[in-house]
Scaffold this motif. Structure first.
Motif: not given
Length: 263
Positions: A139-142, A192-200
């Motif tokens: 966020i600080e970096a734009g 800022v995108n936040v995503n999750m990966i749920a591996p088996g």
């Protein structure tokens, strides 16, 4: 199985990425994949000797990497790690919060509460500290204008599928998935995108030898395809979520389990 240094179509050459838990397993694999696609990669973990080996391997392949000693449960160490990365590689715009442990040993009634505390501190608090500090810097970096902030948290199918004797681990991974969705909402207008990966279940150091046991064999027999996932299964998803192409993807939980939860 794919060579982790074999390129997809993604170009990450203008990105600086931090990968926690990079000393082995999924973290090491993801670091190699990001580096192979041009990202400057900061390798973070407590085992610095392992990081040095990985750094040398990436550099032999023409990539750029640095090793950073990091205990993700420490806010002070997390801040210091980001400072060191910025000084060496530039501002971090891509984070993979991967560091995690599994300390469950049999039934919950037999496990000391200290193991719960340790699991929580690494798997949930550590992911939060890593993501929060990363978001602050982005966020600080734009990032609000560039929309290039990327945070990927590693959850697990145990966050929604019942895995016997994994109460500690499952609870923390469920926390990662839900926390990530909330953070995605909170930071959505800040680029800022936040995503999750749920591996088996993937054959890594964290479950080494488990599938050779009678319990492990029984687990395999219950899965539709009766196999453990190859270590390259996450490559494409990781690259997509870290790339510019995923600009309009945030708050998602992507399951990569070869159908293991379809039991």
């Amino acid at each position: 199985m794919r060579d982790p240094f074999s390129p997809f179509i993604y170009d990450l050459s203008d990105r600086v990425a931090l990968v926690t838990g990079a000393s082995s397993g999924l973290g090491a694999r993801m670091a190699k994949v990001l580096a192979a696609h041009g990202a400057k990669v900061a390798l973070a973990a407590r085992r610095v000797d392992k990081l040095s080996e990985l750094k040398a391997e990436i550099e032999r392949r023409g990539g750029t990497a640095m090793a950073v000693e990091l205990d993700v449960t420490s806010e002070a160490q997390t801040i210091a790690a980001y400072d060191a990365i910025e000084s060496s590689l530039g501002p971090v715009d891509t984070v993979i919060a991967n560091a995690g442990i599994a300390m469950d040993k049999g039934r919950a009634t037999d496990n000391p509460i200290e193991d719960f505390d340790t699991t929580y501190n690494v798997n949930l608090k550590g992911v939060f500290l890593t993501a929060r500090e990363g978001a602050k810097r982005m966020i600080e970096a734009g990032s609000r204008d560039s929309e290039r902030g990327r945070i990927v948290m590693i959850s697990s199918i145990t966050s929604f599928d019942i895995s016997p004797h994994l109460a500690f681990y499952s609870a923390t991974k469920a926390g990662v998935s839900q926390m990530g969705r909330v953070l995605a909402h909170d930071w959505a207008r800040m680029g800022v995108n936040v995503n999750m990966i749920a591996p088996g279940y993937i054959q890594t150091e964290i479950n080494d030898g488990m599938f050779d046991t009678p319990a492990g064999q029984k687990m395999l027999a219950g899965w539709p395809r009766r196999r453990v996932i190859d270590s390259d299964a996450l490559d494409g998803v990781v690259l997509y979520l870290c790339s510019d192409q995923s600009r309009q993807i945030t708050g998602t939980v992507t399951t990569v389990d070869d159908g293991q939860a379809l039991n």
